[in-house]
Design a protein around this motif. Structure first.
Motif: not given
Length: 201
Positions: A110-135
Motif C-alpha cells: 500500500l505504501l508503494a502504491e501510495a507513491g503512484r495513487n493519490e487516492r490510496v495516499r489519502a486513505i493512508l494519511a486519513r487512517n494514520t492521522d486517526g492513530v496519531r491523534v489517539l497516540l
C-alpha cells in the motif's frame, strides 16, 4: 428476473473478494496481481466481480481503508491502559510469531502504491492521522503523570513511533532467522527507554 442479494449477502461477497485480493496482492504485489488472478482466487467470473467492484483500483482502495482501520483499531481498544508504550505495541504483543505479521506486509504494498495513487495516499494519511491523534493524547496524558519525557512533542513523536511499529514486519525479510520473541522484546525496550523522562530509572 435477476436474483437480488440482500445487503448481508452482498457485503459478505464483497468481503470474500477483498480477502481473495489480499492473498493475491501478497503473492504478486498490487501491480502484479491482475483482475483475472483475483477472480480465480475468489472463484468467480470477471463479470461477477464487477457487480461488486467497478475496477481493481476500487478493490485496492476498499481493502486499504478496511485493512488500516482494522489494524489501527487495535490501538484504539488499548487506549484506556494509559501506558503509551503498551498502547503503541499492543499490535505486536498480540502476535506470537513472524508468521502472524505476514498479513501486515500488505502495508508495504500500500505504501508503494501510495507513491503512484493519490487516492490510496489519502486513505493512508486519513487512517494514520486517526492513530496519531489517539497516540498523541496518550503521550500527553503520560507527560502529565510524569511517565513520558516532557521534551517530546506528542504529535511528531506519535508519527515516528507509528513508523517504527509499521516497519517491524520487515525484520525477517531483511534478516532471515532473526528471533521473533527477542525482536519484540528489543522493540519494547527501545520504545520504553525513548519515552522515559531523563533521569528516570
Amino acid at each position: 428476473m435477476a436474483r437480488k442479494l440482500v445487503p448481508e449477502q452482498h457485503e459478505g461477497k464483497r468481503h470474500e473478494i477483498l480477502e481473495a485480493a489480499h492473498r493475491c496482492f501478497l503473492r504478486h504485489g498490487l501491480q502484479g496481481a491482475s483482475v483475472s488472478m483475483i477472480c480465480k482466487e475468489a472463484g468467480i467470473s470477471p463479470g461477477h466481480l464487477y457487480h461488486y467492484f467497478p475496477s481493481k483500483e476500487a478493490i485496492v482502495e476498499q481493502m486499504a481503508d478496511e485493512y488500516l482501520a482494522r489494524l489501527h483499531g487495535v490501538f484504539g481498544r488499548q487506549r484506556e491502559t494509559g501506558d503509551a508504550a503498551t498502547v503503541l505495541l499492543s499490535e505486536i504483543w498480540s502476535m506470537e510469531s513472524w508468521e502472524d505479521t505476514a498479513h501486515c506486509r500488505i502495508l508495504f504494498e500500500l505504501l508503494a502504491e501510495a507513491g503512484r495513487n493519490e487516492r490510496v495516499r489519502a486513505i493512508l494519511a486519513r487512517n494514520t492521522d486517526g492513530v496519531r491523534v489517539l497516540l498523541s493524547q496518550v503521550l500527553k496524558a503520560g507527560q502529565e503523570r510524569g511517565e513520558v519525557d516532557p521534551a517530546l512533542d506528542p504529535e511528531h513523536t506519535s508519527a515516528m513511533l507509528i513508523a517504527i511499529v509499521d516497519a517491524a514486519p520487515m525484520l525477517p525479510l531483511m534478516v532471515p532467522g532473526i528471533r521473533f520473541d527477542e525482536s519484540r522484546a528489543l522493540i519494547t525496550t527501545m520504545v520504553r527507554r525513548f519515552l522515559r523522562p531523563e533521569g528516570q530509572v
